[in-house]
Scaffold this motif. Structure first.
Motif, PDB file in Angstrom:
ATOM      1  N   PRO A 101       7.486  20.457   8.870  1.00  0.00           N
ATOM      2  CA  PRO A 101       8.660  21.339   8.807  1.00  0.00           C
ATOM      3  C   PRO A 101       9.964  20.552   8.773  1.00  0.00           C
ATOM      4  CG  PRO A 101       7.126  22.036  10.538  1.00  0.00           C
ATOM      5  CD  PRO A 101       6.680  20.681  10.086  1.00  0.00           C
ATOM      6  N   TYR A 102      10.990  21.156   8.198  1.00  0.00           N
ATOM      7  CA  TYR A 102      12.325  20.567   8.249  1.00  0.00           C
ATOM      8  C   TYR A 102      12.725  20.389   9.714  1.00  0.00           C
ATOM      9  CZ  TYR A 102      13.409  21.207   3.269  1.00  0.00           C
ATOM     10  OH  TYR A 102      13.439  21.120   1.902  1.00  0.00           O
ATOM     11  N   GLY A 103      13.429  19.306   9.991  1.00  0.00           N
ATOM     12  CA  GLY A 103      13.897  19.044  11.344  1.00  0.00           C
ATOM     13  C   GLY A 103      12.877  18.371  12.233  1.00  0.00           C
ATOM     14  N   GLU A 104      11.684  18.074  11.692  1.00  0.00           N
ATOM     15  CA  GLU A 104      10.632  17.437  12.485  1.00  0.00           C
ATOM     16  C   GLU A 104      10.064  16.228  11.750  1.00  0.00           C
ATOM     17  OE1 GLU A 104       7.602  20.126  13.775  1.00  0.00           O
ATOM     18  OE2 GLU A 104       9.022  21.769  14.144  1.00  0.00           O
ATOM     19  N   MET A 105       9.325  15.389  12.488  1.00  0.00           N
ATOM     20  CA  MET A 105       8.558  14.287  11.916  1.00  0.00           C
ATOM     21  C   MET A 105       7.147  14.371  12.479  1.00  0.00           C
ATOM     22  SD  MET A 105      11.255  11.101  12.070  1.00  0.00           S
ATOM     23  CE  MET A 105      12.943  11.283  11.476  1.00  0.00           C
ATOM     24  N   SER A 120      10.730  14.339   7.656  1.00  0.00           N
ATOM     25  CA  SER A 120      10.947  15.788   7.607  1.00  0.00           C
ATOM     26  C   SER A 120      10.747  16.328   6.194  1.00  0.00           C
ATOM     27  CB  SER A 120      12.371  16.112   8.064  1.00  0.00           C
ATOM     28  OG  SER A 120      12.632  15.584   9.343  1.00  0.00           O
ATOM     29  N   GLY A 121      10.040  17.454   6.086  1.00  0.00           N
ATOM     30  CA  GLY A 121       9.839  18.110   4.800  1.00  0.00           C
ATOM     31  C   GLY A 121       8.779  17.491   3.916  1.00  0.00           C
ATOM     32  N   SER A 122       8.103  16.442   4.382  1.00  0.00           N
ATOM     33  CA  SER A 122       7.105  15.754   3.557  1.00  0.00           C
ATOM     34  C   SER A 122       5.784  16.515   3.533  1.00  0.00           C
ATOM     35  CB  SER A 122       6.865  14.336   4.084  1.00  0.00           C
ATOM     36  OG  SER A 122       8.046  13.568   4.025  1.00  0.00           O
ATOM     37  N   GLU A 123       5.012  16.287   2.456  1.00  0.00           N
ATOM     38  CA  GLU A 123       3.708  16.927   2.284  1.00  0.00           C
ATOM     39  C   GLU A 123       2.662  15.867   1.958  1.00  0.00           C
ATOM     40  OE1 GLU A 123       4.780  21.224   0.373  1.00  0.00           O
ATOM     41  OE2 GLU A 123       5.049  19.467  -0.919  1.00  0.00           O
ATOM     42  N   LEU A 124       1.496  15.983   2.590  1.00  0.00           N
ATOM     43  CA  LEU A 124       0.402  15.039   2.370  1.00  0.00           C
ATOM     44  C   LEU A 124      -0.877  15.834   2.128  1.00  0.00           C
ATOM     45  CD1 LEU A 124      -0.147  11.894   2.525  1.00  0.00           C
ATOM     46  CD2 LEU A 124      -1.071  12.352   4.806  1.00  0.00           C
ATOM     47  N   THR A 125      -1.638  15.434   1.101  1.00  0.00           N
ATOM     48  CA  THR A 125      -2.878  16.128   0.755  1.00  0.00           C
ATOM     49  C   THR A 125      -3.989  15.107   0.563  1.00  0.00           C
ATOM     50  OG1 THR A 125      -1.595  17.835  -0.394  1.00  0.00           O
ATOM     51  CG2 THR A 125      -3.953  17.749  -0.851  1.00  0.00           C
ATOM     52  N   TYR A 126      -5.178  15.404   1.121  1.00  0.00           N
ATOM     53  CA  TYR A 126      -6.323  14.525   0.912  1.00  0.00           C
ATOM     54  C   TYR A 126      -7.618  15.310   1.082  1.00  0.00           C
ATOM     55  CZ  TYR A 126      -6.122  14.201   6.061  1.00  0.00           C
ATOM     56  OH  TYR A 126      -6.070  14.485   7.403  1.00  0.00           O
ATOM     57  N   SER A 127      -8.704  14.746   0.562  1.00  0.00           N
ATOM     58  CA  SER A 127     -10.009  15.401   0.573  1.00  0.00           C
ATOM     59  C   SER A 127     -10.623  15.393   1.971  1.00  0.00           C
ATOM     60  CB  SER A 127     -10.944  14.678  -0.405  1.00  0.00           C
ATOM     61  OG  SER A 127     -12.289  15.034  -0.181  1.00  0.00           O
ATOM     62  N   LEU A 139       1.196  12.310  -1.957  1.00  0.00           N
ATOM     63  CA  LEU A 139       2.387  12.430  -1.110  1.00  0.00           C
ATOM     64  C   LEU A 139       3.549  12.994  -1.905  1.00  0.00           C
ATOM     65  CD1 LEU A 139       4.067  11.665   1.527  1.00  0.00           C
ATOM     66  CD2 LEU A 139       4.595   9.528   0.330  1.00  0.00           C
ATOM     67  N   ASN A 140       4.221  13.968  -1.326  1.00  0.00           N
ATOM     68  CA  ASN A 140       5.542  14.388  -1.799  1.00  0.00           C
ATOM     69  C   ASN A 140       6.477  14.262  -0.608  1.00  0.00           C
ATOM     70  OD1 ASN A 140       7.683  15.612  -3.353  1.00  0.00           O
ATOM     71  ND2 ASN A 140       7.315  17.470  -2.171  1.00  0.00           N
ATOM     72  N   GLY A 141       7.425  13.340  -0.690  1.00  0.00           N
ATOM     73  CA  GLY A 141       8.326  13.128   0.434  1.00  0.00           C
ATOM     74  C   GLY A 141       8.424  11.662   0.780  1.00  0.00           C
ATOM     75  N   GLU A 142       8.425  11.375   2.083  1.00  0.00           N
ATOM     76  CA  GLU A 142       8.534   9.990   2.539  1.00  0.00           C
ATOM     77  C   GLU A 142       7.535   9.745   3.656  1.00  0.00           C
ATOM     78  OE1 GLU A 142      11.946   6.650   3.407  1.00  0.00           O
ATOM     79  OE2 GLU A 142      12.454   8.761   3.745  1.00  0.00           O
ATOM     80  N   GLY A 143       6.806   8.634   3.547  1.00  0.00           N
ATOM     81  CA  GLY A 143       5.818   8.304   4.557  1.00  0.00           C
ATOM     82  C   GLY A 143       5.675   6.809   4.730  1.00  0.00           C
ATOM     83  N   TYR A 144       5.430   6.397   5.971  1.00  0.00           N
ATOM     84  CA  TYR A 144       5.170   4.984   6.277  1.00  0.00           C
ATOM     85  C   TYR A 144       3.692   4.853   6.614  1.00  0.00           C
ATOM     86  CZ  TYR A 144       5.510   0.334   8.314  1.00  0.00           C
ATOM     87  OH  TYR A 144       5.332  -0.998   8.588  1.00  0.00           O
ATOM     88  N   PHE A 145       2.971   4.063   5.813  1.00  0.00           N
ATOM     89  CA  PHE A 145       1.522   3.962   5.914  1.00  0.00           C
ATOM     90  C   PHE A 145       1.099   2.664   6.596  1.00  0.00           C
ATOM     91  CE2 PHE A 145       2.425   6.828   2.497  1.00  0.00           C
ATOM     92  CZ  PHE A 145       1.404   7.759   2.497  1.00  0.00           C
ATOM     93  N   SER A 146       0.182   2.778   7.541  1.00  0.00           N
ATOM     94  CA  SER A 146      -0.482   1.624   8.151  1.00  0.00           C
ATOM     95  C   SER A 146      -1.959   1.745   7.801  1.00  0.00           C
ATOM     96  CB  SER A 146      -0.286   1.618   9.672  1.00  0.00           C
ATOM     97  OG  SER A 146       1.088   1.498  10.001  1.00  0.00           O
ATOM     98  N   VAL A 147      -2.418   0.883   6.901  1.00  0.00           N
ATOM     99  CA  VAL A 147      -3.741   1.046   6.297  1.00  0.00           C
ATOM    100  C   VAL A 147      -4.740   0.080   6.918  1.00  0.00           C
ATOM    101  CG1 VAL A 147      -5.053   0.995   4.149  1.00  0.00           C
ATOM    102  CG2 VAL A 147      -2.676   1.796   4.149  1.00  0.00           C
TER     103      VAL A 147
END
Length: 310
Positions: A101-105, A120-127, A139-147
Motif C-alpha cells: 500500500p501507499y505510505g508503507e514498505m 511504497s506502491g510496489s508490486e511483486l508477482t511470482y509462481s 516487479l513493478n516499482g522499486e525493490g532491493y533484492f538479497s539473493v
C-alpha cells in the motif's frame, strides 16, 4: 450478452439437488476461464454437495433402492471430487501477487531463502512453484533484492527488462507510470546480467558499485558508476533523494510515500528537474512547500490531497 451456464445434471431427487450439482460444475468450469471465483463461493458449493452426500444418499439396506438412485449418488461423489481437484489446480497455478500500500514498505521472504524489500506502491508477482521449477519474479516499482546462491538463476522481469543473477544484492527501480519508462539497476554486491527482454543477446554485466539504465528507446542498457550508491538505496532508510529528477517523477514518489494525491496544475512544469535531499521528511506538506518556494509555485490542501498551481 446473456451468459448461458451448462446444466449437465438432472437428478431424480429434485430441483434443489440439480441446482447444487450444476452450480459446482459451473464453478469448476469458471476456474479455467478468466472469471474470478471467491473462496466463499467454493466452500459454500462444496459444503452443499458434501451435505447431500452425507445426509440424503439412498439407503442401500432397502430393497427399494433403484439403480438410478445409485447412479446419482455416484454422480454426487464424482462432482465433489472433480471440483476439489479443479480448485486445487486453480490454486496451485494462480501466481502469488504482493502489492504494498501507499505510505508503507514491506520485506518479503521468498521460498528459496532470498528476500526483497519493497518500496511504497510496489508490486511483486511470482509462481507458487518458485524455488522449485524456477526463480522468476515480476516487479513493478522499486525493490532491493538479497539473493541466496542456488543452481537455478534468479530472474526479475520489470517493464521490458530482465535482471539475472545467481547470488548477489541489487536494487531495481522500474515504475510503469514513469514518463520515461526507465528501469534503473544498481548493484551493491556480486555480479548481475541486465538486458532488455526484446534483445536478450545484448546483455550488460554489472559488478558492485555499477549502475545501468534502460528505456524503450534503447537497444542496449547503458552502464555508469553512481556518484553515491547509498543514495540509490536511501529509500530503505526512509530517505527522500532526488537528483535532477523531473517534477512529475518526484510528485509520483511523494504520492506513494505519503499515500496522497497531488495535482500539478502548471502547464509544462512536469518536465522541470529538481535536486533535493531529505534525511527524514516530516510531511508531504513540508516537501511541497520547499518545491513551491524553489519553483515559484503555490500549493494548497484539497479534499483528496494537494494541488500545485501558479
Amino acid at each position: 450478452m446473456e451468459n448461458h451456464k451448462n446444466t449437465p445434471f438432472n437428478s431424480p431427487n429434485g430441483d434443489k439437488e440439480n441446482e447444487e450439482l450444476n452450480h459446482v460444475w459451473n464453478l469448476a468450469e469458471s476456474a479455467y476461464s478468466e472469471t474470478e471465483i471467491s473462496t466463499e463461493q467454493v466452500e459454500e458449493a462444496l459444503q452443499n454437495v458434501h451435505s447431500r452426500i452425507d445426509d440424503s444418499g439412498p439407503d442401500y439396506s432397502s430393497n427399494q433402492t433403484s439403480s438410478q438412485e445409485r447412479y446419482w449418488l455416484y454422480a454426487r461423489y464424482l462432482v465433489a471430487a472433480a471440483a476439489l481437484i479443479t480448485f486445487g489446480l486453480y490454486f496451485l497455478f494462480t501466481p502469488i501477487h504482493i502489492s504494498v500500500p501507499y505510505g508503507e514498505m514491506a520485506t518479503i521472504e521468498l521460498p528459496d531463502g532470498s528476500s526483497v524489500e519493497l518500496n511504497s506502491g510496489s508490486e511483486l508477482t511470482y509462481s507458487r512453484f518458485f524455488g522449485r521449477a524456477d526463480r522468476d519474479l515480476t516487479l513493478n516499482g522499486e525493490g532491493y533484492f538479497s539473493v541466496e546462491p542456488a543452481n537455478a538463476p534468479f530472474r526479475v522481469k520489470s517493464n521490458g527488462t530482465v535482471t539475472e543473477v545467481l547470488g548477489t544484492q541489487f536494487n531495481i527501480r522500474s515504475w510503469r507510470d514513469d514518463p520515461n519508462s526507465e528501469t534503473v539497476l544498481t548493484v551493491t554486491d556480486g555480479k548481475v546480467d541486465f538486458f532488455a527482454e526484446r534483445s536478450e543477446h545484448h546483455k550488460v554485466t554489472l559488478t558492485a558499485g555499477k549502475l545501468s539504465r534502460w528505456n524503450l528507446e534503447m537497444e542496449i542498457p547503458i552502464v555508469e558508476e553512481p556518484l553515491n550508491i547509498t543514495d540509490r538505496i536511501g529509500w530503505k532508510e526512509n530517505r527522500l533523494i532526488f537528483k535532477e529528477q523531473s517534477l512529475i517523477v518526484i510528485l509520483h514518489e511523494l504520492e506513494r510515500r505519503f499515500d496522497t494525491r497531488i495535482s500539478l496544475e502548471v502547464p509544462g512544469a512536469g518536465l522541470d528537474t529538481l535536486t533535493a535531499y531529505y534525511a527524514e521528511p516530516k510531511s508531504v506538506a513540508a516537501v511541497l512547500e520547499d518545491i513551491s518556494t524553489v519553483k515559484g509555485f503555490r500549493f494548497a490542501e484539497t479534499a483528496n490531497g494537494y494541488r500545485i498551481f501558479k
